[in-house]
Design an enzyme around this catalytic site. Structure first.
Site, PDB file in Angstrom:
ATOM      1  N   ASP A  94      31.689  35.242 -20.594  1.00  0.00           N
ATOM      2  CA  ASP A  94      30.869  36.243 -21.290  1.00  0.00           C
ATOM      3  C   ASP A  94      30.878  37.588 -20.558  1.00  0.00           C
ATOM      4  O   ASP A  94      31.138  37.660 -19.357  1.00  0.00           O
ATOM      5  CB  ASP A  94      29.402  35.777 -21.333  1.00  0.00           C
ATOM      6  N   HIS A 239      30.976  34.027 -16.429  1.00  0.00           N
ATOM      7  CA  HIS A 239      31.026  35.462 -16.742  1.00  0.00           C
ATOM      8  C   HIS A 239      32.252  36.048 -16.047  1.00  0.00           C
ATOM      9  O   HIS A 239      32.394  35.857 -14.818  1.00  0.00           O
ATOM     10  CB  HIS A 239      29.748  36.158 -16.265  1.00  0.00           C
TER      11      HIS A 239
HETATM   12 ZN   LIG Z   1      25.944  37.896 -21.744  1.00  0.00          ZN
END
Ligand SMILES: [Zn+2]
Length: 277
Positions: A94, A239
Site C-alpha cells: 500500500d 507498505h
Molecule cells: Zn494506506
C-alpha cells in the site's frame, strides 16, 4: 457422526454470523432494545443503566466494525481466500508508488512472485513511470484513494466517492484500466465507505495478515509476525515506502521459497476480475 453434526452446526453458525453480523441488522436490534429499556426505565420498572449498556454495546460494535476490516460489518470485504487448497498467498503493498517500489519490483522478479499494489492517486501523479512499471511486470494495481487523508474515517459518502473517482482518473491517465479493487486507507469501513463503493462498484480488499511495518521498528519482529502466522489463502499487508519493509520482504520471499508458498495477485487468489474493461 459426531464430526458431521459439529461440522453442520459450525456451518449453520458461520452462515448465520455472515448474514446477521451486518450494520443494517444490528442497528435495528439495538434500537429496539434501547427503546424498550428506555421505556422500562421511564416507568421505573428497571434502571437507566440498561439504556447505557445498549449505547455502550452499540459504540463498541461500531468501533470494532469500523477498524477491523475482516468483520465485513458495514460492507462485504474480501480479506483472504477461505479454504485455499494450494499453498498460495497474496502479497500486497500500500501507499505507493514511491522510489522504494522499484526495489520491491526487482525483488519480486528475482523470486518470480506476483503482488498487488494499492496505489494513492497523488503518488501515481508523482511517479507515473514507476506506476506503469508495476503493471508492465505483471502485477495488479488497486485504488487506495487520491489523497489518503488522515481524516478518511470522517469523510461523508460523497467525499469518499470523490477520493475513489479521482484516484481512478489518475490511473486512467496512464493505463486503460479501471480498477475494481479498492482498499480503504487504514482499513476503515463505515456507512460512508459502504455507500461510496456501492456507487463506484469496487470490491473492498482487506487483509488477513498485517505486517504492521509502519508501526513496528524492529524488522525481526515484523518478519516473525508475518511468517509465523502465514497460512494458505492469506492476503498480506505491507507498505512499499521504507527500506525496512524491503529487508523484511527479502527474508519473507526466501522463507516462502523454502516452505513452498507462492505469491500470486489478489485477483488470481480470489478468482475475481481486477479491472473493468
Ligand atoms: Zn494506506
Amino acid at each position: 457422526m459426531f464430526y458431521y453434526i459439529t461440522n453442520t452446526w459450525e456451518k449453520i453458525i458461520a452462515s448465520l454470523y455472515c448474514t446477521m453480523w451486518k450494520h443494517k441488522n444490528i442497528v435495528p436490534i439495538l434500537l429496539v432494545l434501547g427503546i424498550i429499556s428506555a421505556l422500562l426505565a421511564l416507568f421505573a420498572v428497571s434502571s437507566w443503566w440498561w439504556v447505557f449498556l445498549v449505547v455502550f454495546v452499540w459504540l463498541g460494535i461500531t468501533t470494532w466494525g469500523s477498524f477491523d476490516v475482516r468483520q465485513s460489518y458495514f460492507t462485504d470485504v474480501f480479506y483472504k481466500k477461505q479454504r485455499e487448497s494450494r499453498r498460495r498467498i497474496a502479497l500486497t503493498f500500500d501507499d505507493g508508488p514511491t522510489p522504494m517500489t522499484l526495489e520491491i519490483l526487482t525483488l519480486l522478479k528475482q523470486y518470480q512472485a506476483k503482488a498487488t499494489f494499492f496505489c494513492i492517486g497523488k503518488q501515481i501523479n508523482k511517479h507515473p513511470d514507476i506506476f506503469r512499471k508495476i503493471i508492465e511486470e505483471g502485477h495488479t494495481i488497486g485504488n487506495h484513494t487520491m489523497n489518503h487523508s488522515k481524516g478518511f474515517g470522517f469523510l461523508n459518502a460523497h467525499q469518499v466517492e470523490q477520493e475513489i473517482d479521482s484516484c481512478d482518473a489518475s490511473i486512467n491517465d496512464i493505463v486503460p484500466h479501471k480498477p475494481r479493487f479498492f482498499r480503504p486507507p487504514f482499513g476503515v469501513t463505515n456507512p460512508s465507505v459502504a455507500k461510496a463503493v456501492q456507487e463506484t462498484k469496487h470490491h473492498v480488499i482487506g487483509w488477513s495478515n498485517r505486517s504492521l511495518d509502519t508501526l513496528i521498528t524492529d524488522e525481526n519482529k515484523i518478519f516473525d509476525r508475518v511468517s509465523r502466522r502465514l497460512v494458505p489463502g492469506d492476503i498480506v499487508l505491507f507498505h512499499d515506502t521504507s527500506n525496512k519493509t524491503l529487508r523484511v520482504v527479502v527474508r519473507l520471499l526466501e522463507y516462502m521459497q523454502q516452505e513452498n508458498f507462492e505469491s500470486v495477485t489478489v485477483d488470481e487468489l480470489l478468482n475475481l476480475q481486477a479491472y473493468e474493461h
